[in-house]
Design an enzyme around this catalytic site. Structure first.
Site, PDB file in Angstrom:
ATOM      1  N   SER A  76       1.787  -4.473  21.162  1.00 46.27           N
ATOM      2  CA  SER A  76       0.606  -4.928  20.382  1.00 46.27           C
ATOM      3  C   SER A  76      -0.569  -5.240  20.999  1.00 46.27           C
ATOM      4  O   SER A  76      -0.712  -5.530  22.112  1.00 46.27           O
ATOM      5  CB  SER A  76       1.485  -6.047  19.358  1.00 46.27           C
ATOM      6  OG  SER A  76       1.190  -7.408  20.413  1.00 46.27           O
ATOM      7  N   GLU A 102      -2.171  -2.532  11.337  1.00 46.12           N
ATOM      8  CA  GLU A 102      -0.979  -1.530  11.294  1.00 46.12           C
ATOM      9  C   GLU A 102       0.171  -2.296  10.813  1.00 46.12           C
ATOM     10  O   GLU A 102       0.522  -3.288  10.947  1.00 46.12           O
ATOM     11  CB  GLU A 102      -0.874  -1.446  12.854  1.00 46.12           C
ATOM     12  CG  GLU A 102       0.372  -0.472  13.332  1.00 46.12           C
ATOM     13  CD  GLU A 102       0.278  -0.424  14.651  1.00 46.12           C
ATOM     14  OE1 GLU A 102       0.723   0.830  15.089  1.00 46.12           O
ATOM     15  OE2 GLU A 102      -0.001  -1.413  15.517  1.00 46.12           O
ATOM     16  N   LYS A 137      10.779  -4.178  32.095  1.00 46.50           N
ATOM     17  CA  LYS A 137      11.215  -5.233  31.078  1.00 46.50           C
ATOM     18  C   LYS A 137      11.364  -4.576  29.632  1.00 46.50           C
ATOM     19  O   LYS A 137      10.207  -4.256  28.923  1.00 46.50           O
ATOM     20  CB  LYS A 137      10.576  -6.423  30.706  1.00 46.50           C
ATOM     21  CG  LYS A 137      11.161  -7.397  30.112  1.00 46.50           C
ATOM     22  CD  LYS A 137      10.455  -8.766  29.667  1.00 46.50           C
ATOM     23  CE  LYS A 137       9.599  -8.463  28.601  1.00 46.50           C
ATOM     24  NZ  LYS A 137      10.447  -8.398  27.115  1.00 46.50           N
ATOM     25  N   PRO A 138      12.578  -4.255  29.029  1.00 48.33           N
ATOM     26  CA  PRO A 138      12.637  -3.724  27.505  1.00 48.33           C
ATOM     27  C   PRO A 138      12.315  -5.076  26.764  1.00 48.33           C
ATOM     28  O   PRO A 138      12.369  -6.173  27.180  1.00 48.33           O
ATOM     29  CB  PRO A 138      13.948  -3.333  27.466  1.00 48.33           C
ATOM     30  CG  PRO A 138      14.765  -4.218  28.421  1.00 48.33           C
ATOM     31  CD  PRO A 138      13.973  -4.464  29.706  1.00 48.33           C
ATOM     32  N   ALA A 159       8.076  -2.649  28.202  1.00 42.57           N
ATOM     33  CA  ALA A 159       8.369  -1.275  27.060  1.00 42.57           C
ATOM     34  C   ALA A 159       8.546  -1.820  25.690  1.00 42.57           C
ATOM     35  O   ALA A 159       8.976  -3.081  25.690  1.00 42.57           O
ATOM     36  CB  ALA A 159       9.435  -0.601  27.519  1.00 42.57           C
ATOM     37  N   PRO A 160       8.190  -1.496  24.883  1.00 45.64           N
ATOM     38  CA  PRO A 160       8.395  -1.781  23.356  1.00 45.64           C
ATOM     39  C   PRO A 160       9.825  -1.603  22.726  1.00 45.64           C
ATOM     40  O   PRO A 160      10.648  -0.668  23.358  1.00 45.64           O
ATOM     41  CB  PRO A 160       7.150  -0.990  22.680  1.00 45.64           C
ATOM     42  CG  PRO A 160       7.519   0.530  23.183  1.00 45.64           C
ATOM     43  CD  PRO A 160       7.793   0.152  24.770  1.00 45.64           C
ATOM     44  N   TRP A 161       9.901  -1.989  21.483  1.00 41.60           N
ATOM     45  CA  TRP A 161      11.190  -1.778  20.652  1.00 41.60           C
ATOM     46  C   TRP A 161      11.235  -0.492  19.849  1.00 41.60           C
ATOM     47  O   TRP A 161      12.234  -0.159  19.138  1.00 41.60           O
ATOM     48  CB  TRP A 161      11.648  -2.903  19.887  1.00 41.60           C
ATOM     49  CG  TRP A 161      10.456  -3.731  19.108  1.00 41.60           C
ATOM     50  CD1 TRP A 161       9.966  -4.939  19.309  1.00 41.60           C
ATOM     51  CD2 TRP A 161      10.137  -3.123  17.882  1.00 41.60           C
ATOM     52  NE1 TRP A 161       9.159  -5.133  18.209  1.00 41.60           N
ATOM     53  CE2 TRP A 161       9.279  -4.159  17.428  1.00 41.60           C
ATOM     54  CE3 TRP A 161      10.275  -2.072  16.996  1.00 41.60           C
ATOM     55  CZ2 TRP A 161       8.481  -3.931  16.109  1.00 41.60           C
ATOM     56  CZ3 TRP A 161       9.709  -1.886  15.806  1.00 41.60           C
ATOM     57  CH2 TRP A 161       8.867  -2.801  15.367  1.00 41.60           C
ATOM     58  N   CYS A 175       2.968   4.306  16.737  1.00 43.00           N
ATOM     59  CA  CYS A 175       1.666   4.027  16.986  1.00 43.00           C
ATOM     60  C   CYS A 175       0.825   5.019  16.388  1.00 43.00           C
ATOM     61  O   CYS A 175      -0.551   4.951  16.026  1.00 43.00           O
ATOM     62  CB  CYS A 175       1.078   3.564  18.176  1.00 43.00           C
ATOM     63  SG  CYS A 175       1.942   2.052  18.854  1.00 43.00           S
ATOM     64  N   GLU A 182      -1.107   0.749  26.171  1.00 40.58           N
ATOM     65  CA  GLU A 182      -0.840   1.783  25.027  1.00 40.58           C
ATOM     66  C   GLU A 182      -0.564   0.533  23.959  1.00 40.58           C
ATOM     67  O   GLU A 182       0.591   0.087  23.904  1.00 40.58           O
ATOM     68  CB  GLU A 182       0.054   2.584  25.424  1.00 40.58           C
ATOM     69  CG  GLU A 182      -0.206   3.979  24.418  1.00 40.58           C
ATOM     70  CD  GLU A 182       0.545   3.480  22.955  1.00 40.58           C
ATOM     71  OE1 GLU A 182      -0.089   3.375  22.151  1.00 40.58           O
ATOM     72  OE2 GLU A 182       1.927   4.022  23.059  1.00 40.58           O
TER      73      GLU A 182
END
Length: 484
Positions: free
Chosen positions: A235, A386, A178-179, A152-154, A290, A256
């Protein structure tokens, strides 16, 4: 006197554990720039343990009737509501997010999304059974894929964890998630919530496991022999690395990745309404989204009026402390992200003009002012790549053909929006825009029933909706002879 740092731990097979080798990393509150906790820096032994727990729990979880899995997910959703203030506090400290916005904009949709997938658990449908060859009947089984390795992302660590574990568990898979190494706190709390529910309802707590760690931890998870599927939100570079690693044993991959959403504003638009909505959609969560409305294309006849209005809206948008109910967004997530956003501004070409913002705010933390940049060309770095910060760029286009060309002229293809009163034009644009989502006269609303996911370098696979649920299942054909 130095304040003791809180100690976060992995959650493996129903137990909170330190990393096997004892290594940790500090976790920083981006609103203050100061460490508030330590988290395990998980290595191979920890990954082995988590995968073994998920693998051992899988057969029983897979074989539950869907109604039983639904019961678990509904109980998890109820528990999220009951412990909402704990989740809000953890996420606010994780990300520096304003408390009021986490309470109003994140908790309700997360609970709704878990309940949606609880319902989806009972909709494991295949296409019609029947006789397609004389003397034989065919049926379709839809089955879980197995153990899922999820990263997972931050930017939305709590909500993105929900987007991953809810469909996976609903479909009958077990999970190791995993965060991000910068935002582990809320995911560790989620482990406590889910573990308690599994325990209360008599299921193995190995169904859901959390590993804290860095990119190396994620790599070890993806390359591990146990998972049948790897899912990442992150990313483009990280997605490519996951796809390459997963290809070595042909794991299923769900990606994603980044976005560079075009916001196409035609001359017949209500400028005041468009500016109001676009500024919120561009600056919410400090632009760390995003799908954020950060690349605006405006028809030339209204360009100057639109830019002036957008710059005014930016100057009136507030960033600041987590307990200030008037702020729209908090800090950037980490020092590296602040450096990245500053770098884009510092490297602007001479023809670009900063209409508002463009600088760091405050003496501590990673706050950045709401920014508007005009005068840009299609091949400029800030248009093509981005930024992931509170920066809205503006370009001027002449006609619909040029708008489509420029909108599609990036490597990302996640989300987009069109602003016009002309229904036929809106329909043409929704067809020709090469993005996984096209909003018309709005930008950024999401619902659990509709898919979220993109094309090109924005990745593949869908989050949310029945399509997202399907991604965590596999199809089996069973054929039987009618002769017995």
């Amino acid at each position: 006197m130095t304040t003791a740092l809180r100690r976060l731990r992995n959650y493996i097979d129903g137990e909170f554990r330190d990393a096997a080798d004892g290594r940790t990393t500090e976790v920083v509150n981006p609103a203050t720039g100061e460490a508030y906790a330590t988290a395990p820096l998980s290595a191979a032994a920890d990954v082995d343990a988590a995968m073994a727990a998920a693998e051992a729990a899988f057969p029983a979880w897979r074989d539950l009737i869907p109604a039983e899995r639904q019961k678990v997910l509904l109980k998890i959703a109820d528990r999220f509501e009951e412990r909402a203030e704990e989740l809000i506090a953890a996420e606010s400290e994780n990300c520096g997010k304003p408390v009021a916005l986490v309470r109003s904009e994140e908790i309700p949709p997360m609970v709704d999304q878990i309940r949606f997938f609880a319902g989806a658990a009972r909709m494991l449908e295949g296409r019609s059974a029947g006789e397609y060859m004389e003397g034989f009947t065919s049926i379709i089984r839809r089955e879980p894929v197995g153990v899922c390795a999820q990263v997972a992302p931050w930017n939305y660590p709590m909500m993105m964890a929900v987007w991953k574990f809810a469909p996976a568990l609903a479909a009958g898979n077990t999970v190791v998630i995993k965060p991000s190494d910068t935002t582990p706190a809320s995911t560790v709390l989620i482990a406590d919530i889910i573990g308690s529910v599994l325990d209360e309802l008599g299921h193995s707590r190995g169904v859901f496991n959390v590993l804290c760690g860095d990119r190396e931890t994620g790599r070890l998870m993806v390359e591990h022999k146990v998972p049948a599927m790897a899912s990442i939100t992150g990313s483009v570079r990280a997605g490519m690395q996951v796809a390459e690693s997963a290809s070595k044993d042909l794991k299923r991959v769900h990606l994603e990745l980044g976005g560079k959403a075009p916001v196409v504003v035609f001359e017949d638009t209500d400028i005041a309404k468009a500016v109001e909505d676009i500024s919120v959609a561009g600056y919410f969560n400090a632009g760390q989204d995003c799908t954020a409305a950060t690349r605006v294309l405006v028809q030339e006849s209204i360009h100057d009026e639109f830019v002036a209005a957008l710059a005014k809206a930016a100057s009136e948008t507030k960033t600041g402390a987590v307990d200030d109910e008037d702020v729209l967004y908090g800090p950037l997530n980490n020092a590296n992200q602040l450096k990245q956003v500053k770098g884009f501004i510092e490297r602007l070409p001479a023809h670009a003009k900063i209409e508002a913002g463009g600088e760091q705010v405050g003496e501590k933390g990673y706050f950045f002012a709401p920014t508007v940049v005009s005068g840009l060309k299609q091949d400029d770095e800030i248009v093509q790549h981005e930024v992931f910060g509170p920066v809205i760029t503006v370009q001027s286009f002449s006609d619909e053909k040029q708008a489509v060309e420029w909108a599609n002229g990036v490597e990302y293809a996640l989300a987009s929006s069109v602003w016009t009163k002309d229904h036929a034009r809106a329909m043409r644009m929704s067809k020709t825009l090469d993005f996984g989502c096209v909003w018309i006269n709005t930008h950024i609303p999401l619902v659990a029933e509709m898919p979220h996911g993109g094309f090109k370098k924005s990745g593949y696979g869908k989050d949310l909706s029945a399509y997202g649920f399907d991604d965590y299942t596999r199809i089996k054909h069973v054929m039987t002879s009618l002769d017995g």
